[in-house]
Design a protein around this motif. Sequence first.
Motif, PDB file in Angstrom:
ATOM      1  N   LEU A 165      -8.081  10.564  -5.995  1.00 53.78           N
ATOM      2  CA  LEU A 165      -7.897   9.145  -5.738  1.00 53.78           C
ATOM      3  C   LEU A 165      -6.675   8.924  -4.864  1.00 53.78           C
ATOM      4  O   LEU A 165      -5.541   9.076  -5.300  1.00 53.78           O
ATOM      5  N   SER A 166      -6.918   8.538  -3.608  1.00 57.40           N
ATOM      6  CA  SER A 166      -5.836   8.380  -2.644  1.00 57.40           C
ATOM      7  C   SER A 166      -6.079   7.227  -1.681  1.00 57.40           C
ATOM      8  O   SER A 166      -5.308   7.022  -0.750  1.00 57.40           O
ATOM      9  N   TRP A 192      -0.711   2.991  -3.329  1.00 57.10           N
ATOM     10  CA  TRP A 192       0.213   1.889  -3.586  1.00 57.10           C
ATOM     11  C   TRP A 192       1.292   1.754  -2.532  1.00 57.10           C
ATOM     12  O   TRP A 192       1.842   0.675  -2.341  1.00 57.10           O
ATOM     13  N   GLU A 193       1.624   2.821  -1.819  1.00 53.96           N
ATOM     14  CA  GLU A 193       2.628   2.675  -0.773  1.00 53.96           C
ATOM     15  C   GLU A 193       2.070   1.914   0.430  1.00 53.96           C
ATOM     16  O   GLU A 193       2.832   1.482   1.285  1.00 53.96           O
ATOM     17  N   ARG A 194       0.756   1.732   0.480  1.00 55.84           N
ATOM     18  CA  ARG A 194       0.127   0.893   1.512  1.00 55.84           C
ATOM     19  C   ARG A 194      -0.278  -0.468   0.958  1.00 55.84           C
ATOM     20  O   ARG A 194      -1.053  -1.195   1.583  1.00 55.84           O
ATOM     21  N   LEU A 246       7.318   2.255  -8.606  1.00 55.09           N
ATOM     22  CA  LEU A 246       6.279   1.494  -9.291  1.00 55.09           C
ATOM     23  C   LEU A 246       6.144   0.153  -8.586  1.00 55.09           C
ATOM     24  O   LEU A 246       7.133  -0.602  -8.483  1.00 55.09           O
ATOM     25  N   PRO A 247       4.959  -0.170  -8.080  1.00 54.29           N
ATOM     26  CA  PRO A 247       4.793  -1.469  -7.423  1.00 54.29           C
ATOM     27  C   PRO A 247       5.186  -2.609  -8.358  1.00 54.29           C
ATOM     28  O   PRO A 247       4.924  -2.554  -9.563  1.00 54.29           O
TER      29      PRO A 247
END
Length: 844
Positions: free
Chosen positions: A454-455, A489-491, A517-518
Amino acid sequence: WGDKRWGGPLVCGPVARCSSVRSIARYSFCNLSHVPLVPNDTTWLQLNFNSIRRVNATSFPLLVHLIILELGSQTDPVVIGNAAFRNLPNLKQLDLADNKMLTLAPDAFVGLSHIHSLRLYSNGLDQSILESDYLRDMISLEYLDLFGNKITRLRPHSLFYRLTSLQIVNLKLNQISMICEGDLNSFQGKLFLLFILNSNSLYSRTPVDFNRCGNPFKNINIDTLDLGGNGWTVDIMQQFFTAIKGTPILFLKLPHHLMGPGFGFHNLRDPDNNTFAGLTGSGLGLLDISYGFIFSLSHHLFQNMKDFKLLDVNHNKINQIQKEAFSGLESLKHLNLSYNLLGELYSYTFAGLHNVTTIALQENHIGAISGNPFIYLTKLELVDLRENALKIIPSFLHLSTVFLGGNRLVSIDKFGVSAVNLDLERNRLTNLGDVYHLLQVPDLKYLFLKQNRLSDCSKETNVSKGINVTEKSQLTYLDLGENMLKLVWERDLCLHVFSALSKLVVLHLNNNYLSFLPRNIFSGLTSLNRLNLASNLLSYISHGDFPASLKKLDLSGNQLLHPDPELFATLSFLDITFNRFYCDCDLSGLIVWLNQTNVTLAGPQDNMFCVAPPDFAGVALHIISTVQCNEDEVLKPLQFSLFIFTTVALIMLLSAVIIFTHFRGNCFILYKTVTRALLKEAQQEADTKPCKYDVYLCYSNKDFEWVQKSLIKYLDTQYSDRNRFTLCFEERDFLPGEEHIINIRSAIWNSRKTICVVTRQFLKDGWYLKDVLIMVVAGSLSQYQLMNYKPIRVFVQRSQYLRWPEDHQDRDWFLDKLSHQILKEKKVRKESRGLELQNVMTVS
């Protein structure tokens, strides 16, 4: 020690060897050659692994409370004499196992009427242990273990008629090659819970005529009969089942058989529809034919096996399941086909299994499913398809549990599973957006997605934003560990993935390379109790990241440098082992909290250690002192020292001021003496311009006595050789007969400096000259009084003057300053009128 093989009592925690504690005498591994004396209240005596060679009637004292005796694994052959246990009247468990060579006297077990468990395995015993009457007094015997002996024949003594409680007999790994009808007559009428004849080469060593041998288990009821490991082929199976037809057996175990050719061989046959026919009418409910070489399950193989509840054929070589292979298994509930060679499933594969609830197909090679083989299995609850080669999720009816881990699934576009527990671990899923589709499964409570890929979140639809999901989702357990959620999450993708999971209790996000952590990523998890963030790259956690309901948190294996202990205040369990703590004063709050908190901390305390700075690398947090980081504690000695220093300094300063005030004259004399000695101060040379006098003293005649005592005495060379100036004053140096003004002018022109001693009397006498600047100062005259005289006012405005000190000890200082003024060169402008003065100094 307890029982070494069959799950006897266990003793937890550290124990003291070769001693008695709380009615348990532990004397194993004590190198004993005889039975030791033990307390009378002993209930359990352990004597395993010693060198006791003989036990007789006098070996034991009277131990009426002893229940368990362990006398196994002696290093030398053991002889049990007659009535050896007569002083143990209430013994219930006797362990003489693993003595290699055990010799029993005929009356060795006399009097043991309360024994219910007798362990004699691995003692080299032969069939005489059963054929003789050694056990005649054991009327309470329930469990007899003769595993691993040298019994070649099974014809128990008639005394076994009396042993009505006997339920378990273990004869595994003996050498019994044949049992025929009549051999077990003394067992007739009994009900055995477990009868083990595994690994005896029974019926496989020599050919057997079962028509003549008959049914060895005639009139014997057996719950579980274990005949595995005897090397039975299809022919032996079929003949044996025919011979025992009608014998009540609930569970028949036949693992490690020789049925089937395996893959690519034809020397042995697969079972057919006649192989198990003899079991009809036995009431058989469970059949284990695992660990063999069956290649194909043939047509109607298990016909008329209407009582079967469990069929276990795991670890064979099954590659084919023919049509209606399971026909007749009307009551079957559990089918285990794991660890075979199945590559495909067809719509007819499981036909006839109308009542099956679980099907295990783990670790086959299933990559294709034709049709829907599970569609008619209306009572199916669990399917295990782990470790296969599925690329598409098959369709199921509503199930309780579906295991699809370890396949090749890349997408769940065509998702046809309705389950409570769904395992999709170790697949090739890449899209976190698929989770939103799974959340639409109405009854899904447990979802396992760890070890996928999962990416990305490329399919974030209305569903992915949480629409129409909140009220439906019943998910309580979600495992997303060992993926690559950092890349998602970094996108800023899939940030709503948890927003609808208000009932989620457990969440795993370990090993996802998370460095942050977002914000508000957990805001919708109002019921979250346990969160796993282990083995990520987190170095900082903000307040408000965790929901208020969180109680158990795993942050082990991250890169936390200075975590704030307030983040963990509401927890009941915390794991922060193996982080990268930087042990400076910023970490002192956490160290103090760790030593005081009631929160349960995971792992040994030594696993929470510093990685930096170098002086603290590897040091456990719990042994680090934080006193030096407490400002109040650190400042206390500093404040005290500063107080002492300030007090001493003030005292010394005040003392110095007082001393100087009272002895300043002496101090000045000392100063001048030291200065002359160290610097060798030289007297300034007289002015190159020839002058008869150094100083002309101008004063009132009435002040002569004071001038003589205060100035002339300490300045004039004619008064003392220590003085350095030639003075001119009226009483000595004015020429008699000359006009007074001429004497004054002559004195001024022949002197380097002029000193006017101004007193009140000087002003009263009118001592001033026209057009000549004269300074007028009195001893107690104020500045205002001085300024009333114009000549003095003009002088004061442009030059300084000296005042005679009131304190006698300031005299030397004044005279020194006066001397410097006398020697000081200062040019004075010549006036056009009046007298021309070189310098006029005034002294009060």
